[in-house]
Design a protein around this motif. Structure first.
Motif, mmCIF file in Angstrom:
data_model
loop_
_atom_site.group_PDB
_atom_site.id
_atom_site.type_symbol
_atom_site.label_atom_id
_atom_site.label_comp_id
_atom_site.label_asym_id
_atom_site.label_seq_id
_atom_site.Cartn_x
_atom_site.Cartn_y
_atom_site.Cartn_z
ATOM 1 N N MET A 108 0.830 -1.203 0.000
ATOM 2 C CA MET A 108 0.000 0.000 0.000
ATOM 3 C C MET A 108 0.868 1.257 0.000
ATOM 4 O O MET A 108 0.608 2.216 -0.745
ATOM 5 C CB MET A 108 -0.912 -0.007 1.225
ATOM 6 C CG MET A 108 -1.829 1.216 1.348
ATOM 7 S SD MET A 108 -3.135 1.253 0.096
ATOM 8 C CE MET A 108 -4.163 2.579 0.748
ATOM 9 N N THR A 109 1.916 1.262 0.800
ATOM 10 C CA THR A 109 2.800 2.428 0.879
ATOM 11 C C THR A 109 3.451 2.708 -0.460
ATOM 12 O O THR A 109 3.496 3.854 -0.925
ATOM 13 C CB THR A 109 3.877 2.212 1.957
ATOM 14 O OG1 THR A 109 3.241 2.026 3.231
ATOM 15 C CG2 THR A 109 4.812 3.406 2.038
ATOM 16 N N ASP A 110 3.961 1.667 -1.115
ATOM 17 C CA ASP A 110 4.594 1.841 -2.425
ATOM 18 C C ASP A 110 3.594 2.372 -3.442
ATOM 19 O O ASP A 110 3.912 3.264 -4.240
ATOM 20 C CB ASP A 110 5.175 0.508 -2.909
ATOM 21 C CG ASP A 110 6.411 0.097 -2.130
ATOM 22 O OD1 ASP A 110 6.992 0.964 -1.440
ATOM 23 O OD2 ASP A 110 6.800 -1.081 -2.208
ATOM 24 N N ALA A 111 2.380 1.817 -3.426
ATOM 25 C CA ALA A 111 1.361 2.241 -4.388
ATOM 26 C C ALA A 111 0.935 3.687 -4.142
ATOM 27 O O ALA A 111 0.754 4.470 -5.083
ATOM 28 C CB ALA A 111 0.152 1.307 -4.317
ATOM 29 N N VAL A 112 0.764 4.055 -2.871
ATOM 30 C CA VAL A 112 0.372 5.425 -2.548
ATOM 31 C C VAL A 112 1.460 6.410 -2.961
ATOM 32 O O VAL A 112 1.184 7.471 -3.537
ATOM 33 C CB VAL A 112 0.064 5.563 -1.042
ATOM 34 C CG1 VAL A 112 -0.097 7.034 -0.652
ATOM 35 C CG2 VAL A 112 -1.204 4.804 -0.688
ATOM 36 N N LEU A 113 2.716 6.063 -2.703
ATOM 37 C CA LEU A 113 3.815 6.950 -3.076
ATOM 38 C C LEU A 113 3.873 7.136 -4.592
ATOM 39 O O LEU A 113 4.145 8.246 -5.090
ATOM 40 C CB LEU A 113 5.146 6.395 -2.550
ATOM 41 C CG LEU A 113 5.339 6.451 -1.040
ATOM 42 C CD1 LEU A 113 6.646 5.785 -0.638
ATOM 43 C CD2 LEU A 113 5.308 7.893 -0.554
ATOM 44 N N THR A 137 2.385 12.711 -8.424
ATOM 45 C CA THR A 137 1.991 13.768 -9.355
ATOM 46 C C THR A 137 1.153 14.854 -8.692
ATOM 47 O O THR A 137 0.842 15.864 -9.326
ATOM 48 C CB THR A 137 1.174 13.178 -10.516
ATOM 49 O OG1 THR A 137 -0.068 12.671 -10.000
ATOM 50 C CG2 THR A 137 1.925 12.050 -11.199
ATOM 51 N N LEU A 138 0.736 14.636 -7.454
ATOM 52 C CA LEU A 138 -0.221 15.543 -6.835
ATOM 53 C C LEU A 138 0.392 16.916 -6.565
ATOM 54 O O LEU A 138 1.507 17.006 -6.041
ATOM 55 C CB LEU A 138 -0.746 14.959 -5.522
ATOM 56 C CG LEU A 138 -1.439 13.600 -5.607
ATOM 57 C CD1 LEU A 138 -1.945 13.190 -4.231
ATOM 58 C CD2 LEU A 138 -2.588 13.634 -6.602
ATOM 59 N N LEU A 194 -5.180 2.843 -7.229
ATOM 60 C CA LEU A 194 -4.993 4.194 -6.717
ATOM 61 C C LEU A 194 -4.527 5.086 -7.860
ATOM 62 O O LEU A 194 -3.641 4.703 -8.628
ATOM 63 C CB LEU A 194 -3.949 4.229 -5.603
ATOM 64 C CG LEU A 194 -4.217 3.366 -4.363
ATOM 65 C CD1 LEU A 194 -3.605 1.988 -4.532
ATOM 66 C CD2 LEU A 194 -3.640 4.039 -3.122
ATOM 67 N N SER A 195 -5.107 6.279 -7.963
ATOM 68 C CA SER A 195 -4.781 7.193 -9.055
ATOM 69 C C SER A 195 -4.655 8.618 -8.536
ATOM 70 O O SER A 195 -5.334 9.011 -7.586
ATOM 71 C CB SER A 195 -5.850 7.153 -10.154
ATOM 72 O OG SER A 195 -6.081 5.844 -10.619
ATOM 73 N N GLY A 196 -3.787 9.383 -9.190
ATOM 74 C CA GLY A 196 -3.632 10.792 -8.873
ATOM 75 C C GLY A 196 -3.251 11.558 -10.118
ATOM 76 O O GLY A 196 -2.732 10.991 -11.085
ATOM 77 N N LEU A 213 -2.540 10.826 3.128
ATOM 78 C CA LEU A 213 -2.566 9.370 3.098
ATOM 79 C C LEU A 213 -1.154 8.806 2.936
ATOM 80 O O LEU A 213 -0.802 7.800 3.567
ATOM 81 C CB LEU A 213 -3.468 8.883 1.949
ATOM 82 C CG LEU A 213 -3.591 7.359 1.821
ATOM 83 C CD1 LEU A 213 -4.219 6.756 3.078
ATOM 84 C CD2 LEU A 213 -4.408 6.985 0.583
ATOM 85 N N ALA A 214 -0.330 9.458 2.113
ATOM 86 C CA ALA A 214 1.053 9.003 1.929
ATOM 87 C C ALA A 214 1.829 9.092 3.243
ATOM 88 O O ALA A 214 2.570 8.163 3.612
ATOM 89 C CB ALA A 214 1.734 9.835 0.848
#
Length: 383
Positions: free
Chosen positions: A17-22, A27-28, A51-53, A81-82
């Motif tokens: 989850m951490t890797d995916a969130v990062l 791009t945010l 997960l998308s940003g 969240l990150a």
């Protein structure tokens, strides 16, 4: 619950989850005229979690396995969240539950409750273009790292903040310039069609960050759209990212590369780098370093001119073919080019002290084959 949202409940590995969130939050924007773009978009369904940003120009998407109890979609503050997922202990499990307009995130004995954002108002993300071909992740990252050193950070000149990507069949050529130096790298890839021919000007920072993040992949997919659609996609290992292309005209750089030279110096890359670094200790950032190639050595000097200015001089062994020559360069630009060479021998080809020099690499002195990387550097005129 905020209108447009569906209940969401899932359990997921903390590290994944951490890797995916990062990845998705990279791009945010920290601030935006569209506050919703600071949010991270989560979709939980029977396939897992996505997960998308996006910041409207660049988007990032990550997919991962998750035990989904309730399928749905939610938008939450992305950077928060990150920070939260990164703070949890490794090798643990995260439970994510949406209740009303709040999301509860639990990991072990730690628990956070954060607000959700109106997901129904979130702008649609760009669609990943069809894959055009693949390239080894480490080779792609190495090539991008070589050319990005010559790109500009001056946003008032957008053409120079990008990497020009020219694709002809199974060959990709990338180039970047800030008007004072030019880096060019050619490499092979595996296109879906050998008849492909496309040209794109890609934001250099996007290209560098994406290629570096995916460098461990055995194959990275590249996706090009037509210039009118203006989009590039890069994907690998359940990660994908897109960017708008730069709407600017890149210089016709091929004509700048000289076809012949009157002097060619071959010198240890590592030794030359260390010598230039030592000489640069007495130089301001914009000050030139002067190199005199003659009699089997390169004499590198800088500073001096009066009793109040420090001076340095280095003598380095080199092999020279052709005429003796003295040439001066911006020392930082020279170090950037030498640092980009992935070869033990630096080959410096020159025609005159006031004409551009070409720096490339070779495996050994007098090697028949030179590297596919070329670094053109404008000299500094000396009085």
């Amino acid at each position: 619950m905020v209108e447009g949202e569906l209940p969401v409940k899932f359990r997921v590995d903390r590290d994944a989850m951490t890797d995916a969130v990062l990845w998705a939050s990279r791009t945010l924007p920290s601030k935006s005229t569209q506050p919703l773009l600071t949010g991270l978009h989560l979709v939980a369904d029977k396939q897992g979690l996505v997960l998308s940003g996006s910041d409207a120009d660049i988007s990032a998407r990550a997919s991962l396995d998750a035990a989904v109890g309730e399928q749905g979609t939610v938008l939450v503050p992305g950077r928060l969240l990150a920070d939260i997922t990164r703070s949890f202990p490794s090798a643990s499990t995260i439970e994510f539950i949406v209740e009303g307009s709040r999301a509860e995130i639990t990991c072990g004995k730690s628990s956070f409750t954060i607000p959700t954002m109106p997901v129904a108002e979130y702008p649609p993300l760009p669609t990943m273009p069809d894959i055009s071909g693949t390239v080894a992740g480490n080779e792609f990252a190495a090539a991008v790292a070589q050319v990005v050193v010559a790109s500009s950070r001056d946003e008032t000149l957008p053409a120079f903040t990008g990497i020009k990507v020219d694709v002809e069949g199974s060959t990709i050529t990338m180039a970047a310039t800030d008007r004072y130096r030019l880096a060019v790298r050619e490499f092979d890839w595996s296109p879906q069609s050998t008849s492909i021919s496309t040209h794109a000007l890609v934001p250099a920072k996007f290209m560098f960050d994406s290629s570096k993040a995916l460098s461990h992949n055995s194959a990275v997919s590249l996706a090009f759209t037509s210039s009118s659609e203006g989009l590039i996609g890069i994907a690998g290992d359940n990660r994908q990212t897109t960017s708008r292309l730069l709407a600017a005209d890149f210089p016709k750089y091929q004509t700048l590369l000289p076809n012949e030279s009157t002097s060619v110096a071959q010198i240890s890359t590592a030794v030359l780098i260390e010598a230039v670094k030592r000489v640069s200790l007495v130089l301001d950032r914009e000050a030139p370093v002067k190199i005199h190639f003659a009699n089997g050595e390169a004499v590198i000097s800088g500073g001096g001119g009066s009793g109040e200015i420090a001076e340095a001089r280095e003598h380095v062994e080199c092999a020279l073919s052709g005429d003796d020559v003295t040439i001066a360069f911006n020392h930082q630009f020279l170090l950037d080019g030498l640092g980009a060479i992935d070869a033990p021998v630096a080959v410096v080809s020159m025609t005159a002290p006031h004409r551009p020099a070409i720096i490339t690499g070779a495996k050994e002195i007098d090697a028949d084959q030179l590297d596919a990387f070329k670094y053109l550097l404008m000299p500094i005129r000396q009085p």
